[in-house]
Motif scaffolding. Structure first.
Motif, short mmCIF file in Angstrom:
data_model
loop_
_atom_site.label_atom_id
_atom_site.label_comp_id
_atom_site.label_asym_id
_atom_site.label_seq_id
_atom_site.Cartn_x
_atom_site.Cartn_y
_atom_site.Cartn_z
N ILE A 28 1.03 -1.02 -0.05
CA ILE A 28 0.09 -0.18 -0.06
C ILE A 28 0.89 1.33 -0.10
O ILE A 28 1.97 1.41 0.88
N ASP A 30 1.49 5.68 -1.28
CA ASP A 30 0.97 6.97 -1.82
C ASP A 30 2.15 7.60 -2.70
O ASP A 30 3.12 7.04 -3.27
N LYS A 59 -0.25 -4.42 -5.35
CA LYS A 59 -0.24 -3.13 -4.83
C LYS A 59 -1.59 -2.09 -4.91
O LYS A 59 -2.24 -2.55 -5.90
N MET A 60 -1.68 -1.51 -3.88
CA MET A 60 -2.94 -0.66 -3.85
C MET A 60 -2.55 0.73 -3.34
O MET A 60 -1.59 0.86 -2.55
N GLN A 61 -3.02 1.69 -4.06
CA GLN A 61 -3.00 3.27 -4.03
C GLN A 61 -3.76 3.59 -2.62
O GLN A 61 -4.85 2.84 -2.56
N LYS A 62 -3.19 4.42 -1.88
CA LYS A 62 -3.81 4.49 -0.51
C LYS A 62 -5.26 4.89 -0.60
O LYS A 62 -6.25 4.52 0.39
N ASN A 63 -5.56 5.83 -1.50
CA ASN A 63 -6.84 6.18 -1.63
C ASN A 63 -7.96 5.49 -2.63
O ASN A 63 -8.94 5.88 -2.83
N SER A 64 -7.52 4.28 -2.98
CA SER A 64 -8.25 3.52 -3.91
C SER A 64 -9.47 2.90 -3.30
O SER A 64 -9.11 2.77 -2.05
N GLU A 65 -10.49 2.25 -3.98
CA GLU A 65 -11.61 1.43 -3.29
C GLU A 65 -10.96 0.36 -2.83
O GLU A 65 -11.50 -0.06 -1.77
N GLU A 66 -10.06 -0.32 -3.52
CA GLU A 66 -9.49 -1.44 -2.97
C GLU A 66 -8.85 -1.32 -1.77
O GLU A 66 -8.95 -2.20 -0.94
N ALA A 67 -8.01 -0.43 -1.63
CA ALA A 67 -7.37 -0.18 -0.26
C ALA A 67 -8.41 0.34 0.77
O ALA A 67 -8.19 -0.11 2.10
#
Length: 330
Positions: A28, A30, A59-67
């Motif tokens: 995760i 940013d 990998k997931m971006q901090k503000n993504s729906e998956e995160a």
């Protein structure tokens, strides 16, 4: 570096982790310098190879729906961070201060030594090899018995008297000194042993009790070709008199309702003592009236199997929801 990241949705990544029994690595990040630092650490050549081999990396971006969905199950206290999950359970994490060697050590520690399917395939292979060995040993034994029978027939033919040399025909009696027995146990496995032809069936029963590998259930011996059930009265008969020479196969049959003549519990109390006492009185009376009967050896007392299993409560992540598994000690 980009080749190691899973391209599909989270649910598909979780399915891959479950099927292949791998570590689920979640990064995760940013737009901060700390995220770039951790990203650079993960780009280590040796670490990339290990991640591709032993994990499913996502990998997931901090503000993504998956995160956001992931954070509902596993709280994200800081960014950047790398989570390591095994079978849906959060085991370890790394930050931008972790080195590539530390990350490799965590992956190697968490990664199962052998996948479940591969371990099951190995077990089946070992079982098949063991069955082949037992089958080959049984075939070799049968071949030896046939050769022995052929040699005995040849010797018998050579010892027959010439009809022209004597007006009175004579009967040649063949004496066998050995008896090769193939004994089928209650679990289907075989015991093989050579006895003296003068040994009694009781001697064979004692040898079986000392060498059997199928437990201690009381048994009765049975022969085929022709079918014969041996009883207590046969215990004192010689093997040669029972027509078991030079070779034969004996089959152990379980005695499900064994009486006190074969087996009696070591400890009893109350009304059970009365039953066993009455049984002993009847048995002693019958034994006195029929002195030729031989009392068989007491069979060992069957053991008791105790078993149990322990389980734990855990939370698993399948990409969309939480799976709760509550297990209690059996």
């Amino acid at each position: 570096m980009t080749d190691m990241w899973f391209k599909g949705p989270v649910a598909e990544a979780v399915q891959t982790v479950t099927t292949k029994n791998l570590v689920f690595l979640v990064f995760i990040y940013d737009d901060s310098e700390q995220s770039q630092q951790l990203y650079t650490t993960l780009a280590n050549e040796h670490l990339v190879q290990l991640i591709k081999q032993k994990t499913v990396a996502f990998k997931m971006q901090k503000n993504s729906e998956e995160a956001a969905m992931f954070g509902q199950l596993y709280p994200i206290s800081r960014v950047p961070v790398v989570y390591y999950l095994l079978q849906g359970i959060l085991k370890e994490f790394s930050t931008e201060n972790s080195t590539s060697d530390e990350i490799m050590q965590k992956i190697n520690t968490l990664c199962p030594a052998q996948p479940v399917k591969q371990r099951a395939a190995t077990d089946r292979k070992n079982q098949n090899q063991q069955l082949k060995k037992e089958k080959k040993a049984d075939e070799d034994y049968k071949r030896e018995i046939k050769q022995q029978i052929a040699m005995d027939r040849t010797a018998s033919s050579s010892k027959k008297p010439n009809p022209s040399s004597s007006s009175q025909p004579s009967v040649q009696v063949i004496q066998h000194n050995q008896c090769n027995l193939n004994i089928k146990q209650l679990d289907g496995t075989s015991l093989k042993h050579s006895f003296a032809s003068s040994d009694t069936l009781g001697h064979v029963s004692q040898w079986i009790d000392a060498n059997r590998t199928d437990g201690d259930m009381p048994f009765q011996l049975f022969a085929q070709f022709p079918n014969r059930d041996f009883n207590i009265g046969d215990e004192q008969q010689r093997l040669i008199d029972l027509r078991l020479c030079p070779s034969a196969t004996l089959i152990m049959k379980p005695i499900k309702n064994a009486t006190s003549a074969y087996h009696r519990p070591k400890k009893s109390s109350g009304w059970l003592d009365s039953i066993y006492s009455a049984g002993d009185t009847v048995y002693q009376s019958v034994s006195a009236a029929a002195a030729y009967l031989v009392t068989p050896t007491h069979a060992p007392e069957p053991g008791q199997r105790l078993g149990g299993e322990s389980r734990e409560e855990r939370q698993t992540y399948n990409g969309n929801s939480v799976n709760q598994e509550k297990k209690s000690r059996g």
